[in-house]
Write a protein that holds these residues in place. Structure first.
Motif, PDB file in Angstrom:
ATOM      1  N   GLU A   1     -55.627 -33.183  36.678  1.00 36.50           N
ATOM      2  CA  GLU A   1     -55.900 -32.540  35.388  1.00 36.50           C
ATOM      3  C   GLU A   1     -55.032 -31.304  35.138  1.00 36.50           C
ATOM      4  O   GLU A   1     -55.216 -30.601  34.147  1.00 36.50           O
ATOM      5  N   GLN A   2     -54.085 -31.027  36.054  1.00 37.57           N
ATOM      6  CA  GLN A   2     -53.278 -29.814  35.919  1.00 37.57           C
ATOM      7  C   GLN A   2     -52.481 -29.787  34.614  1.00 37.57           C
ATOM      8  O   GLN A   2     -52.423 -28.778  33.917  1.00 37.57           O
ATOM      9  N   SER A   3     -51.849 -30.920  34.266  1.00 38.29           N
ATOM     10  CA  SER A   3     -51.036 -30.959  33.045  1.00 38.29           C
ATOM     11  C   SER A   3     -51.895 -30.767  31.800  1.00 38.29           C
ATOM     12  O   SER A   3     -51.437 -30.223  30.794  1.00 38.29           O
ATOM     13  N   HIS A   4     -53.158 -31.203  31.863  1.00 40.06           N
ATOM     14  CA  HIS A   4     -54.072 -31.040  30.730  1.00 40.06           C
ATOM     15  C   HIS A   4     -54.581 -29.600  30.644  1.00 40.06           C
ATOM     16  O   HIS A   4     -54.658 -29.013  29.564  1.00 40.06           O
TER      17      HIS A   4
ATOM     18  N   GLY B   1     -50.813 -27.230  31.669  1.00 38.61           N
ATOM     19  CA  GLY B   1     -49.650 -27.668  30.923  1.00 38.61           C
ATOM     20  C   GLY B   1     -48.545 -28.190  31.818  1.00 38.61           C
ATOM     21  O   GLY B   1     -48.674 -28.245  33.049  1.00 38.61           O
TER      22      GLY B   1
ATOM     23  N   THR C   1     -44.282 -23.016  29.592  1.00 39.32           N
ATOM     24  CA  THR C   1     -44.835 -24.150  28.841  1.00 39.32           C
ATOM     25  C   THR C   1     -44.542 -24.062  27.338  1.00 39.32           C
ATOM     26  O   THR C   1     -44.362 -25.088  26.684  1.00 39.32           O
TER      27      THR C   1
ATOM     28  N   GLY D   1     -50.924 -26.323  28.234  1.00 37.11           N
ATOM     29  CA  GLY D   1     -52.246 -26.902  28.458  1.00 37.11           C
ATOM     30  C   GLY D   1     -53.297 -26.182  27.638  1.00 37.11           C
ATOM     31  O   GLY D   1     -52.999 -25.262  26.862  1.00 37.11           O
ATOM     32  N   THR D   2     -54.538 -26.563  27.830  1.00 37.93           N
ATOM     33  CA  THR D   2     -55.610 -25.986  27.013  1.00 37.93           C
ATOM     34  C   THR D   2     -55.791 -24.484  27.272  1.00 37.93           C
ATOM     35  O   THR D   2     -56.165 -23.742  26.368  1.00 37.93           O
TER      36      THR D   2
ATOM     37  N   THR E   1     -52.895 -33.272  23.197  1.00 43.13           N
ATOM     38  CA  THR E   1     -53.802 -32.151  23.467  1.00 43.13           C
ATOM     39  C   THR E   1     -53.190 -30.836  22.961  1.00 43.13           C
ATOM     40  O   THR E   1     -53.521 -29.767  23.456  1.00 43.13           O
TER      41      THR E   1
ATOM     42  N   HIS F   1     -61.950 -28.730  25.361  1.00 41.77           N
ATOM     43  CA  HIS F   1     -61.670 -29.466  26.597  1.00 41.77           C
ATOM     44  C   HIS F   1     -62.982 -29.731  27.358  1.00 41.77           C
ATOM     45  O   HIS F   1     -63.256 -30.860  27.802  1.00 41.77           O
TER      46      HIS F   1
END
Length: 338
Positions: free
Chosen positions: A42-45, A48, A105, A114-115, A288, A296
């Motif tokens: 879930e790191q990219s979400h 980022g 990012t 990311g979020t 996202t 999230h």
């Protein structure tokens, strides 16, 4: 009343929901949910995707590091205790990490925020613009211009609309094909343009809606502060030959500084919870790109991934606490000096 939900949420963030015969159970997994967020799938979400820094990114990172170093040196020369310096160094380290992540990012080739970075962008840009607009409008209404009562009511109207209503209204306004502003979009050549298909167009639409909704909050409190200041001091400054800008800069602004810091702190805590606008206006998309941390957590909760949802919520709580404490400790000495 607040300790019990915190403890239950903490246990859920360290667990994983499993559906079993006749119901469900929570399986304890330790820090696995947090590991997935920071270094796992879930790191990219959450954080980022990083890329190579552009020249603008390097410039901003360099300026931020120089500013943080200057703050630490100034605190050391100001006689801050060793324990205070340790906390300041840790705060500066976290701030440098946040700036580095945001630059890698947002201002990098191939980067995608990311979020966590998207939420910080909403908070910093939104509060900055809301404060400047709110202070400007409040100052104008204390200058004896005609129609003040009318504008007081008009400026407060956005606060009377629910966040969901604001989100649907901006969804209609940003519809370039069938919305009420379609003739305007046609004049400027944006008839076939969709805000939600462009990451930055969608983010700007969310930020404009948030600014429109919350600027009246800043306005009404700063207006009360300006009207409550000592009028004799202002008149004395004008008798001494000060112009309006000098009166505002040297008399009015120092007088309302405690109110300014308090109203920004309140909005800072509230702004991190933004969810209605990105959820209804863009549904977190494209991809996202406009998803906040609250959205999230909500999406993971809706997918019955309660452990991951609680981990995101606890990460949000940690970020809000660190940012709010840093803000208070950074400005408290300056306010006390004034």
């Amino acid at each position: 009343m607040s300790i019990f939900p915190l403890l239950v949420s903490l246990y859920i963030s360290l667990s994983r929901l499993r559906l079993v015969r006749g119901g469900f159970e929570f399986q304890f997994v330790g820090l696995e949910n947090f590991r997935e967020l920071f270094v796992g799938t879930e790191q990219s979400h959450f954080l980022g995707v990083t890329g190579s820094l552009t020249p603008a990114g390097w410039l901003i990172v360099g300026a931020a590091l120089a500013l943080l170093s200057w703050g630490l040196v100034r605190a050391w020369r100001g006689g801050v205790s060793p324990l205070g310096m340790i906390f300041r160094f840790l705060g500066a380290l976290l701030a440098a990490g946040a700036v580095w992540l945001a630059a890698r990012t947002l201002l990098a080739d191939g980067g995608r925020p990311g979020t966590a970075v998207v939420t910080l962008t909403y908070v910093l840009v939104g509060i900055g613009v809301q404060f400047v607009l709110g202070l400007g409008l409040a100052y104008l209404l204390t200058q004896g211009l005609p129609g003040q009562r009318f504008f007081r009511v008009v400026f407060l109207l956005p606060m009377m609309i629910t966040p969901v209503g604001v989100a649907y209204m901006f969804r209609m306004l940003t519809d370039t094909g069938k919305g009420p502003l379609q003739p305007v979009w046609a004049v400027v050549g944006l008839t076939d343009f969709s805000w939600v298909n462009d990451p930055w167009g969608a983010r700007v639409a969310v930020m404009v809606g948030d600014i429109w909704e919350w600027t009246p909050f800043m306005f009404i409190i700063l207006l009360a502060a300006l009207e409550g200041q000592d009028i004799e001091t202002v008149e004395a400054a004008m008798v001494d030959g000060a112009n309006r800008w000098q009166v505002f800069r040297n008399v009015s602004l120092p007088a309302i500084l405690p109110v300014c810091t308090t109203v920004i702190l309140i909005r800072l805590i509230e702004a991190f919870k933004i969810i209605d606008l990105p959820n209804i206006l863009t549904n977190g998309g494209p991809g996202t790109a406009t998803e906040s941390l609250s959205l999230h957590a909500y999406i993971r909760w809706r997918a019955l991934d309660l452990g991951q949802s609680a981990a995101v919520a606890y990460s949000l709580l940690f970020i809000v606490t660190v940012v709010a404490l840093s803000y208070v400790n950074l400005l408290r000495p300056r306010v006390a000096e004034e």
